[in-house]
Design an enzyme around this catalytic site. Structure first.
Site, short mmCIF file in Angstrom:
data_model
loop_
_atom_site.label_atom_id
_atom_site.label_comp_id
_atom_site.label_asym_id
_atom_site.label_seq_id
_atom_site.Cartn_x
_atom_site.Cartn_y
_atom_site.Cartn_z
CD GLU A 161 -14.86 133.67 -11.41
OE1 GLU A 161 -15.77 132.37 -11.53
OE2 GLU A 161 -15.00 134.86 -11.64
CB ILE A 209 -12.75 139.05 -15.25
CG1 ILE A 209 -11.50 140.02 -14.40
CG2 ILE A 209 -12.75 139.52 -16.27
CD1 ILE A 209 -10.05 140.11 -15.55
CG ASP A 239 -21.02 134.22 -12.82
OD1 ASP A 239 -20.01 134.24 -12.66
OD2 ASP A 239 -20.96 132.61 -12.50
#
Length: 265
Positions: free
Chosen positions: A70, A89, A215
């Protein structure tokens, strides 16, 4: 007794190691440095620290594999067949607000196919893990998707487009259709955990658009290995390209696809 592959042990070990600093930072959120990637899109020093640890641990175990991360983007490896897909995260906004629903997500893609996934929720020490052909587990317990057959009995998870992100109007149409047909809709703020919850039978289905590969990559493996179905909005397998995802058991997946199509008819 459950036997895990060396590969899965590497992924789980990396997640546990990276989670130590994450849990410490969660206890001192007010001291974190936070920058803004875009409207309502934040990155904290905790994200960067976790991603660095994950990259170090995974690279140490498999030096030639590439990465899609990410924060760090795409990093090609000498081994063009394998790449890690990492979200340090998932649920950063939750994390930064002291909401305990966030996780570390690691997937392995081989020859374009997702073959292993780990979703670790460190505060509850919930390690969701799956490998193609070997089933899905929460810690040591085998997972199965829920057995509900009727939409009206079902609870779904979704994500809501926020400020600065496209897709508000299409989402509201989808939500309007879903609300009339299901028992409840939940917005937990972490797509990876949404999919882990579908794999565990806590939610009966999940849908979202405008989602990123990191995700959902690990969660896709979890749901499929728990006996569920995961596709894009067309019922195909281009989830990582389209950013559209629908997950559910064999009774609910097709009805969910039909509802989404009806919202855009």
């Amino acid at each position: 007794m459950m036997v895990r592959s060396a590969l899965l042990n590497v992924m789980m070990g990396a997640a546990r190691k990276a989670a130590r600093s994450l849990v410490r930072d969660y206890g001192e959120i007010e001291n974190l440095q936070v920058s803004r990637k875009g409207p309502s899109d934040f990155v904290s020093s905790a994200d960067l620290k976790v991603e660095k640890t994950l990259r170090q641990e995974l690279k140490k175990a498999r030096p030639a594999y590439g990465f899609l991360m990410e924060e760090g983007g795409e990093i090609a490896g000498d081994d063009k067949s394998n790449r890690w897909i990492v979200d340090p995260i998932d649920g950063t906004t939750n994390f930064l607000h002291g909401i305990p629903n966030f996780c570390i997500s690691i997937a392995l893609e081989r020859e374009g196919e997702l073959i292993a996934g780990v979703v670790y929720q460190p505060l509850g020490d919930e390690m969701f893990h799956a490998e193609k052909g070997a089933g899905a587990f929460l810690n040591e317990r085998r997972l199965r998707v829920s057995a509900r057959r009727k939409l009206e009995d079902s609870v779904l998870a979704t994500g809501i487009p926020f400020h600065g992100r496209d897709g508000h109007e299409p989402f509201l149409r989808e939500l309007g259709v879903m609300m009339k047909n299901v028992a409840g809709i939940r917005r937990f703020g972490s797509a990876a955990l949404d999919l882990a919850y579908v794999a565990a039978g806590r939610c009966d289905g999940y849908w979202e658009a405008g989602i990123k590969p990191w995700d959902i990559a690990a969660g896709i493996v979890l749901v499929r290995e728990a006996g569920g179905y995961v596709t894009d909005y067309e019922g195909g397998n281009k989830l990582l390209e389209t950013g559209e995802i629908v997950a559910g058991n064999d009774h609910l997946h097709q009805p969910l696809l039909r509802l989404i199509k009806s919202a855009h008819a």
